[in-house]
Design a protein around this motif. Structure first.
Motif, PDB file in Angstrom:
ATOM      1  N   THR A 165       0.892  -1.112  -0.062  1.00  0.00           N
ATOM      2  CA  THR A 165      -0.055  -0.085  -0.051  1.00  0.00           C
ATOM      3  C   THR A 165       0.917   1.198  -0.097  1.00  0.00           C
ATOM      4  O   THR A 165       0.427   2.222   0.197  1.00  0.00           O
ATOM      5  N   SER A 166       2.096   1.171  -0.270  1.00  0.00           N
ATOM      6  CA  SER A 166       3.091   2.292  -0.383  1.00  0.00           C
ATOM      7  C   SER A 166       2.879   2.961  -1.824  1.00  0.00           C
ATOM      8  O   SER A 166       2.001   2.590  -2.773  1.00  0.00           O
ATOM      9  N   LYS A 167       3.718   3.987  -1.870  1.00  0.00           N
ATOM     10  CA  LYS A 167       3.797   4.653  -3.420  1.00  0.00           C
ATOM     11  C   LYS A 167       4.314   3.881  -4.295  1.00  0.00           C
ATOM     12  O   LYS A 167       5.296   3.402  -4.006  1.00  0.00           O
ATOM     13  N   THR A 168       3.946   4.105  -5.426  1.00  0.00           N
ATOM     14  CA  THR A 168       4.645   3.440  -6.663  1.00  0.00           C
ATOM     15  C   THR A 168       5.494   4.157  -7.311  1.00  0.00           C
ATOM     16  O   THR A 168       5.649   5.633  -6.733  1.00  0.00           O
ATOM     17  N   GLU A 185       1.733   7.437  -7.620  1.00  0.00           N
ATOM     18  CA  GLU A 185       0.324   6.985  -6.952  1.00  0.00           C
ATOM     19  C   GLU A 185       0.368   5.977  -5.896  1.00  0.00           C
ATOM     20  O   GLU A 185       1.415   5.386  -5.890  1.00  0.00           O
ATOM     21  N   ARG A 186      -0.369   5.745  -5.131  1.00  0.00           N
ATOM     22  CA  ARG A 186      -0.603   4.774  -4.034  1.00  0.00           C
ATOM     23  C   ARG A 186      -0.954   3.384  -4.579  1.00  0.00           C
ATOM     24  O   ARG A 186      -1.746   3.419  -5.316  1.00  0.00           O
ATOM     25  N   MET A 187      -0.211   2.333  -4.334  1.00  0.00           N
ATOM     26  CA  MET A 187      -0.276   1.194  -4.823  1.00  0.00           C
ATOM     27  C   MET A 187      -1.688   0.497  -4.455  1.00  0.00           C
ATOM     28  O   MET A 187      -1.998   0.836  -3.077  1.00  0.00           O
ATOM     29  N   ASN A 188      -2.707   0.318  -5.039  1.00  0.00           N
ATOM     30  CA  ASN A 188      -3.922  -0.139  -4.899  1.00  0.00           C
ATOM     31  C   ASN A 188      -4.029  -1.699  -5.355  1.00  0.00           C
ATOM     32  O   ASN A 188      -4.218  -1.916  -6.259  1.00  0.00           O
ATOM     33  N   ASP A 195       4.049   1.164 -12.019  1.00  0.00           N
ATOM     34  CA  ASP A 195       5.250   0.832 -11.300  1.00  0.00           C
ATOM     35  C   ASP A 195       6.456   0.364 -12.046  1.00  0.00           C
ATOM     36  O   ASP A 195       6.339  -0.016 -13.122  1.00  0.00           O
ATOM     37  N   SER A 251      -0.859  -6.396  -9.689  1.00  0.00           N
ATOM     38  CA  SER A 251      -1.628  -6.252  -8.601  1.00  0.00           C
ATOM     39  C   SER A 251      -2.225  -7.575  -7.929  1.00  0.00           C
ATOM     40  O   SER A 251      -2.344  -8.626  -8.791  1.00  0.00           O
TER      41      SER A 251
END
Length: 117
Positions: free
Chosen positions: A37-40, A44-47, A81, A94
């Motif tokens: 859930t960190s930033k890519t 953007e935030r990893m979803n 990413d 993902s």
């Protein structure tokens, strides 16, 4: 159409796309999945629920069709990413994309991918 025929047709089509565009947009190798859930790398935030992936060199925003060579399932994902950084892997997907491709339990699978759009 059987899964093997579907995969073969996709690979042939991906190679034809690459040849006609003069790019090496078709690629096969192993894919894994991740659910941080960190930033890519794109900011953007990893979803984990989004249809996204990490690739070493494709531009952010590029959409690719990924086919699981083991079962013929496919999904379209957007590159957001960088990675994977494990030898022999060409794509990190993902969790949602991996689930649709049917390889959550194994953690990795052989795939072929090609740009779409």
């Amino acid at each position: 159409m059987s899964n093997k025929l579907h995969v073969a047709a996709f690979v042939i089509g991906a190679v034809a796309i690459a040849a006609s565009t003069g790019t090496a947009s078709a690629q096969c190798g192993r894919a894994s999945w991740y659910a941080l859930t960190s930033k890519t790398a794109s900011g953007e935030r990893m979803n984990p629920a989004a249809m996204t992936a990490a690739h070493r060199s494709l531009a952010f925003g590029t959409k690719i069709k990924v086919v699981n060579k083991a079962n013929g399932k496919s999904v379209v994902v957007r590159i957001n990413d960088r990675g994977p950084f494990v030898k022999g892997r060409v794509l990190d997907l993902s969790k949602a994309a991996a689930q649709k491709l049917g390889f959550i339990r194994s953690g990795h699978t052989p795939v072929c991918m090609a740009k779409v759009g």
